[in-house]
Design a protein around this motif. Structure first.
Motif, PDB file in Angstrom:
ATOM      1  N   CYS A  20       6.587   6.817  -2.414  1.00 51.21           N
ATOM      2  CA  CYS A  20       6.665   6.347  -3.805  1.00 51.21           C
ATOM      3  C   CYS A  20       6.455   7.540  -4.737  1.00 51.21           C
ATOM      4  CB  CYS A  20       5.536   5.381  -4.124  1.00 51.21           C
ATOM      5  SG  CYS A  20       5.513   3.917  -3.150  1.00 51.21           S
ATOM      6  N   GLY A  59      -4.077   2.761  -5.027  1.00 46.83           N
ATOM      7  CA  GLY A  59      -3.836   1.382  -4.592  1.00 46.83           C
ATOM      8  C   GLY A  59      -2.650   1.295  -3.644  1.00 46.83           C
ATOM      9  N   LEU A  60      -1.601   2.022  -3.960  1.00 45.39           N
ATOM     10  CA  LEU A  60      -0.415   2.038  -3.088  1.00 45.39           C
ATOM     11  C   LEU A  60      -0.766   2.647  -1.730  1.00 45.39           C
ATOM     12  CD1 LEU A  60       2.153   3.234  -5.772  1.00 45.39           C
ATOM     13  CD2 LEU A  60       2.353   1.094  -4.505  1.00 45.39           C
ATOM     14  N   LEU A  62      -3.659   2.762  -0.309  1.00 41.39           N
ATOM     15  CA  LEU A  62      -4.542   1.859   0.448  1.00 41.39           C
ATOM     16  C   LEU A  62      -3.727   0.842   1.241  1.00 41.39           C
ATOM     17  CD1 LEU A  62      -7.346   1.198  -2.199  1.00 41.39           C
ATOM     18  CD2 LEU A  62      -7.708   2.173   0.069  1.00 41.39           C
ATOM     19  N   LYS A  63      -2.527   0.586   0.783  1.00 36.42           N
ATOM     20  CA  LYS A  63      -1.665  -0.389   1.471  1.00 36.42           C
ATOM     21  C   LYS A  63      -0.577   0.294   2.297  1.00 36.42           C
ATOM     22  CE  LYS A  63      -4.131  -3.485   0.384  1.00 36.42           C
ATOM     23  NZ  LYS A  63      -4.861  -4.140   1.467  1.00 36.42           N
ATOM     24  N   TYR A  65       1.325   3.091   1.647  1.00 33.02           N
ATOM     25  CA  TYR A  65       2.394   3.887   1.029  1.00 33.02           C
ATOM     26  C   TYR A  65       1.958   5.350   0.925  1.00 33.02           C
ATOM     27  CZ  TYR A  65       4.928  -0.378   0.306  1.00 33.02           C
ATOM     28  OH  TYR A  65       5.615  -1.543   0.544  1.00 33.02           O
TER      29      TYR A  65
END
Lengths: 303, 277
Positions: A20, A59-60, A62-63, A65
């Motif tokens: 990303c 946040g990305l 952590l998931k 990305y």
């Protein structure tokens, strides 16, 4: 260099749907536009909100990305510093933050847009890795490494535009965490990283004219610094010259001197850095570097 | 997606009240063995966290939630640890070693501890992280929702507003922010120290979030939000709460932000909760 970065990242993003881009109203044109059009969900422009840029990237990550944050260097690490420290480094997340136009490149924009302490600041945070590629080819390799191999936070110091190719015939390949010989000799070792590697190359070429067999080394990975590689440089050369676009403390110069001290290697080490000073000077980048003492002429006078 | 949020039909208000009472008791017990506890702020969000874990968060399987939760006001971590203990993410030994050498639970939650979504404690980080998580759910089309609980103080951090604006820009209708509005901070009542902090609701709506305001100690009122028509926007719930809720001498007293009760105070507090010490 920034356009090469965008191209390299676009190529990686085509292979990996986890990549990303999170920007704060600044983005390289060209290939980044392609990225944006082809992967609209994976291109997030936070506007002029850099704390949010880092938080969203965390946040990305952590998931699962692999975000790349991108803006002018001062705004990528100074403004959201605590988010970089806590969200990225404390949590040890694979987020690459790109500090574009780092050092004193934005010479006419004044001190507000110059990041002359970024290596020191970024290096001081546990878990943070620091890379400063010296030319567009090295930038491509570094970007590829960040996109595919990296497992933690990275600060990548980037130039702007027009950096010459320096490493097409380099002796060593790019290897994250290793110093890289562009040319190898035994008399003087000239170390640099990032944009001023061009100046180091000019110095190398000038000394070559006098028949000297010197080394030119790109220290692209500032953290973790290749301690064994630096020890070898110290042991295998008569003199060491370090050229860096950074304040005297906390950058490559002070690290090399620490290593020399730690391992009791007594060598003549001369460092040419920016001064510990804000200049209210408005000229081109080379003129500002010269004011700090970073020009071929001024270096030659001192060695 | 938010329009699909339903309260778990098995969620029982009476059971929840009993659990909240027990959380408070257990926190008081722990307060007698360690000094750093932040009991006041934990007591103000007990009902909120209970509704999130038992009423809202959906399970993906036995060991994992489908939805995500970020306790942005990390200083209430002890409450989250107790709930994670009840769910089996943390052991009794983990709880016993809270803030002690050899343990893994500190005053603020750390990412990497089972059940903890992010490291928080420094105020104003949770909204950005939750926004990134919500965007990741959009990219992966997982249908998951992220819940984030913030404090009054965090609503004074510019970073929170940056990310609220961004969550609205990204049309993230899969993020639910719950404000533990206890109106009390270190220097006293927020109404007195920062009068222009109010009104809250208009500010939230001005950032294009849908906003509800409820009694944060009423499970019924918190749950009622999800019975109402929800817009395709980020959702914000102002939960009006009382710092130190449940213990008369702690309620709305800033000193209980951090302090642990003395032995005598502990006895009185337990009695107020209906336990004999």
């Amino acid at each position: 260099m920034r356009n090469y970065f965008a191209e390299a990242l676009y190529n990686e993003a085509k292979q990996d749907s986890k990549i990303c881009v999170v920007v704060a109203d600044i983005s390289p044109a060209g290939s980044m536009q392609k990225f944006r059009e082809e992967f609209p969900d994976r291109f997030i422009n936070c506007g002029v909100a850099e704390q949010s840029m880092i938080g969203i990237a965390a946040g990305l990550a952590l998931k699962g990305y692999r975000p790349f944050c991108y803006t002018i260097a001062t705004f990528t690490i100074y403004r959201p510093f605590e988010m970089v420290r806590v969200d990225l480094c404390y949590q040890n997340l694979p987020v690459t933050i790109i500090g574009m136009g780092a050092g004193s490149i934005y010479s006419t924009l004044g001190g507000t847009h110059q990041s002359i302490e970024d290596i020191s600041i970024a290096s001081s945070i546990p878990n943070m890795q620091v890379i400063a590629p010296c030319d567009p080819l090295e930038m491509k390799e570094a970007t590829k490494w960040c996109a595919t191999k990296n497992r933690g936070p990275v600060y990548m110091r980037l130039g702007k535009v027009g950096e010459p190719i320096l490493t097409q015939n380099a002796i060593d390949k790019f290897d994250f965490g290793k110093i890289r010989y562009i040319e190898k000799g035994t008399e003087t070792a000239i170390l640099s990283y990032g944009v001023t590697t061009k100046l180091a190359k000019e110095l190398h070429d000038e000394l070559k004219k006098k028949g000297k067999k010197n080394s030119l080394i790109s220290c692209h990975t500032l953290k973790p610094l290749d301690i064994d590689g630096v020890k070898d440089i110290l042991n295998n050369h008569e003199k060491i010259i370090i050229v860096e676009e950074h304040v005297p403390h906390g950058g490559l110069s002070s690290r090399v001197k620490e290593i020399a001290q730690d391992y009791k290697i007594n060598k003549d080490i001369k460092s040419f850095t920016l001064q510990d000073k804000f200049f209210h000077f408005y000229g081109n980048h080379n003129q500002l570097l010269d004011l700090h003492g970073l020009s071929l002429k001024k270096i030659l006078e001192k060695i | 997606m938010i329009s699909n949020i339903n309260i778990n039909p098995e969620f029982d208000f009476e059971q929840s009240k009993k659990r909240c009472n027990l959380y408070r008791k257990r926190i008081l017990d722990i307060s007698q063995t360690v000094s750093a506890l932040h009991a006041g702020g934990a007591f103000s969000c007990a009902e909120i966290l209970d509704v999130i874990y038992y009423g809202l968060m959906r399970k993906k399987n036995e060991n994992e939630f489908l939805d995500d939760f970020i306790l942005s006001k990390g200083h209430s971590s002890i409450l989250q640890y107790l709930i994670l203990n009840d769910f089996g993410f943390l052991s009794n030994e983990d709880i016993d070693l809270y803030c002690k050498p050899g343990g893994k639970l500190g005053c603020h939650p750390d990412y990497g501890v089972p059940g903890i979504g992010a490291s928080t404690g420094s105020l104003g980080h949770g909204m950005g992280i939750a926004t990134g998580i919500a965007q990741s759910f959009k990219i992966s089309n997982s249908g998951s929702i992220v819940y984030v609980v913030i404090s009054d103080g965090e609503l004074q951090e510019g970073s929170t507003w940056e990310s609220m604006m961004m969550a609205a820009n990204l049309n993230l209708d899969n993020i639910v922010c719950i404000l533990d509005h206890n109106g009390s901070q270190s220097f006293g009542s927020t109404k007195e120290t920062h009068p222009k902090f109010y009104p809250i609701r208009e500010k939230i709506e001005g950032f294009n979030w849908q906003c509800f305001e409820v009694d944060g100690h009423s499970q019924k009122e918190i749950c009622s939000v999800f019975d109402q028509k929800i817009e395709k926007k980020p959702l914000f719930i102002i939960c009006n709460t009382v710092k130190g809720k449940g213990i008369s001498f702690m309620e709305n007293k800033p000193i209980w932000h951090y302090r642990s009760p003395s032995k005598e105070e502990y006895k009185i507090a337990l009695k107020e909760l209906g336990y004999s010490s």
